[in-house]
Design a protein around this motif. Structure first.
Motif, PDB file in Angstrom:
ATOM      1  N   ASP A   1       5.837   6.059  -0.919  1.00 53.08           N
ATOM      2  CA  ASP A   1       5.995   5.660   0.476  1.00 53.08           C
ATOM      3  C   ASP A   1       5.064   4.477   0.727  1.00 53.08           C
ATOM      4  O   ASP A   1       3.849   4.634   0.714  1.00 53.08           O
ATOM      5  CB  ASP A   1       5.643   6.818   1.410  1.00 53.08           C
ATOM      6  N   CYS A   2       5.662   3.319   0.950  1.00 52.53           N
ATOM      7  CA  CYS A   2       4.884   2.074   0.908  1.00 52.53           C
ATOM      8  C   CYS A   2       4.963   1.291   2.212  1.00 52.53           C
ATOM      9  O   CYS A   2       5.939   1.396   2.960  1.00 52.53           O
ATOM     10  CB  CYS A   2       5.389   1.191  -0.223  1.00 52.53           C
ATOM     11  N   LYS A   3       3.925   0.498   2.435  1.00 54.20           N
ATOM     12  CA  LYS A   3       3.882  -0.459   3.544  1.00 54.20           C
ATOM     13  C   LYS A   3       3.695  -1.839   2.949  1.00 54.20           C
ATOM     14  O   LYS A   3       2.708  -2.092   2.244  1.00 54.20           O
ATOM     15  CB  LYS A   3       2.736  -0.136   4.492  1.00 54.20           C
ATOM     16  N   ASP A   4       4.656  -2.716   3.210  1.00 58.04           N
ATOM     17  CA  ASP A   4       4.604  -4.067   2.649  1.00 58.04           C
ATOM     18  C   ASP A   4       3.373  -4.800   3.156  1.00 58.04           C
ATOM     19  O   ASP A   4       3.068  -4.782   4.343  1.00 58.04           O
ATOM     20  CB  ASP A   4       5.873  -4.825   3.023  1.00 58.04           C
ATOM     21  N   ALA A   5       2.673  -5.451   2.222  1.00 54.05           N
ATOM     22  CA  ALA A   5       1.434  -6.131   2.584  1.00 54.05           C
ATOM     23  C   ALA A   5       1.662  -7.364   3.433  1.00 54.05           C
ATOM     24  O   ALA A   5       0.757  -7.811   4.159  1.00 54.05           O
ATOM     25  CB  ALA A   5       0.672  -6.513   1.312  1.00 54.05           C
ATOM     26  N   THR A   6       2.874  -7.944   3.366  1.00 51.67           N
ATOM     27  CA  THR A   6       3.131  -9.201   4.076  1.00 51.67           C
ATOM     28  C   THR A   6       3.602  -8.970   5.504  1.00 51.67           C
ATOM     29  O   THR A   6       3.043  -9.531   6.453  1.00 51.67           O
ATOM     30  CB  THR A   6       4.178 -10.031   3.324  1.00 51.67           C
ATOM     31  N   ASP A   7       4.634  -8.132   5.665  1.00 48.67           N
ATOM     32  CA  ASP A   7       5.230  -7.982   6.993  1.00 48.67           C
ATOM     33  C   ASP A   7       5.069  -6.587   7.586  1.00 48.67           C
ATOM     34  O   ASP A   7       5.561  -6.318   8.676  1.00 48.67           O
ATOM     35  CB  ASP A   7       6.720  -8.358   6.938  1.00 48.67           C
ATOM     36  N   GLY A   8       4.375  -5.691   6.868  1.00 49.45           N
ATOM     37  CA  GLY A   8       4.136  -4.366   7.413  1.00 49.45           C
ATOM     38  C   GLY A   8       5.340  -3.447   7.397  1.00 49.45           C
ATOM     39  O   GLY A   8       5.312  -2.373   7.994  1.00 49.45           O
ATOM     40  N   TYR A   9       6.407  -3.881   6.717  1.00 45.48           N
ATOM     41  CA  TYR A   9       7.628  -3.071   6.651  1.00 45.48           C
ATOM     42  C   TYR A   9       7.394  -1.827   5.800  1.00 45.48           C
ATOM     43  O   TYR A   9       6.807  -1.909   4.723  1.00 45.48           O
ATOM     44  CB  TYR A   9       8.751  -3.925   6.051  1.00 45.48           C
ATOM     45  N   TYR A  10       7.889  -0.674   6.301  1.00 45.98           N
ATOM     46  CA  TYR A  10       7.750   0.576   5.564  1.00 45.98           C
ATOM     47  C   TYR A  10       9.010   0.832   4.742  1.00 45.98           C
ATOM     48  O   TYR A  10      10.134   0.646   5.227  1.00 45.98           O
ATOM     49  CB  TYR A  10       7.527   1.757   6.517  1.00 45.98           C
ATOM     50  N   TYR A  11       8.842   1.258   3.506  1.00 44.87           N
ATOM     51  CA  TYR A  11       9.987   1.577   2.658  1.00 44.87           C
ATOM     52  C   TYR A  11       9.560   2.637   1.645  1.00 44.87           C
ATOM     53  O   TYR A  11       8.367   2.906   1.481  1.00 44.87           O
ATOM     54  CB  TYR A  11      10.504   0.322   1.937  1.00 44.87           C
ATOM     55  N   THR A  12      10.548   3.216   0.990  1.00 41.64           N
ATOM     56  CA  THR A  12      10.278   4.244  -0.023  1.00 41.64           C
ATOM     57  C   THR A  12      11.013   3.918  -1.313  1.00 41.64           C
ATOM     58  O   THR A  12      12.213   3.620  -1.286  1.00 41.64           O
ATOM     59  CB  THR A  12      10.722   5.627   0.477  1.00 41.64           C
ATOM     60  N   ASP A  13      10.297   3.968  -2.415  1.00 43.17           N
ATOM     61  CA  ASP A  13      10.906   3.906  -3.746  1.00 43.17           C
ATOM     62  C   ASP A  13      11.089   5.337  -4.230  1.00 43.17           C
ATOM     63  O   ASP A  13      10.165   6.155  -4.113  1.00 43.17           O
ATOM     64  CB  ASP A  13      10.025   3.130  -4.724  1.00 43.17           C
ATOM     65  N   TRP A  14      12.261   5.615  -4.817  1.00 40.47           N
ATOM     66  CA  TRP A  14      12.586   6.973  -5.241  1.00 40.47           C
ATOM     67  C   TRP A  14      12.790   7.074  -6.741  1.00 40.47           C
ATOM     68  O   TRP A  14      13.300   6.145  -7.371  1.00 40.47           O
ATOM     69  CB  TRP A  14      13.878   7.438  -4.558  1.00 40.47           C
TER      70      TRP A  14
ATOM     71  N   THR B   1       0.869  -1.184   0.000  1.00 43.08           N
ATOM     72  CA  THR B   1       0.000   0.000   0.000  1.00 43.08           C
ATOM     73  C   THR B   1       0.898   1.223   0.000  1.00 43.08           C
ATOM     74  O   THR B   1       1.750   1.368   0.884  1.00 43.08           O
ATOM     75  CB  THR B   1      -0.899   0.015   1.243  1.00 43.08           C
ATOM     76  N   CYS B   2       0.711   2.078  -0.998  1.00 44.60           N
ATOM     77  CA  CYS B   2       1.634   3.202  -1.159  1.00 44.60           C
ATOM     78  C   CYS B   2       0.909   4.531  -1.229  1.00 44.60           C
ATOM     79  O   CYS B   2      -0.141   4.637  -1.867  1.00 44.60           O
ATOM     80  CB  CYS B   2       2.458   3.029  -2.441  1.00 44.60           C
TER      81      CYS B   2
END
Length: 121
Positions: free
Chosen positions: A98-111, A31-32
């Protein structure tokens, strides 16, 4: 991961306008929210504007009332309309997911790679 490509940067005089575009491709199950950040040499990257996944718009401190972010889902694009530009808006502008991984809830950003905006007085 998503691939983000910015365009539309350039030079403008103070008081002028520019519109930045961000073409989004790729697939993610995360989810981004989509946003724009900017950075000047020697300073940290700062938020300009972001649309969260729930539709909430988050503004950076110095751009409210001057900048607008909007998405065109049909074109897989995000835009930053910048009006009444001032010299302090000079920076490299980055599109971001700005995304939240659907599997483990990890937050990350693609630039994206960034695009230069220069405002002269």
């Amino acid at each position: 991961q998503l691939q983000l490509v910015e365009s539309g940067g350039g030079s403008v005089q103070a008081g002028g306008s520019l519109k930045l575009s961000c073409a989004v491709s790729g697939y993610t199950s995360s989810t981004c929210g989509m946003g724009w950040y900017r950075q000047v040499p020697g300073k940290e990257r700062e938020l300009v504007l972001r649309i969260d996944s729930d539709g909430t718009t988050i503004y950076g401190d110095s751009v409210k009332g001057r900048f607008t972010i909007y998405q065109d889902n049909a074109k897989n694009s995000v835009y930053l309309q910048m009006n009444n530009l001032i010299t302090e808006d000079t920076a490299v502008y980055y599109c971001a997911a700005d995304c939240k991984d659907a599997t483990d809830g990890y937050y990350y950003t693609d630039w994206g790679q960034g695009t230069q905006v220069t405002v002269s007085s």
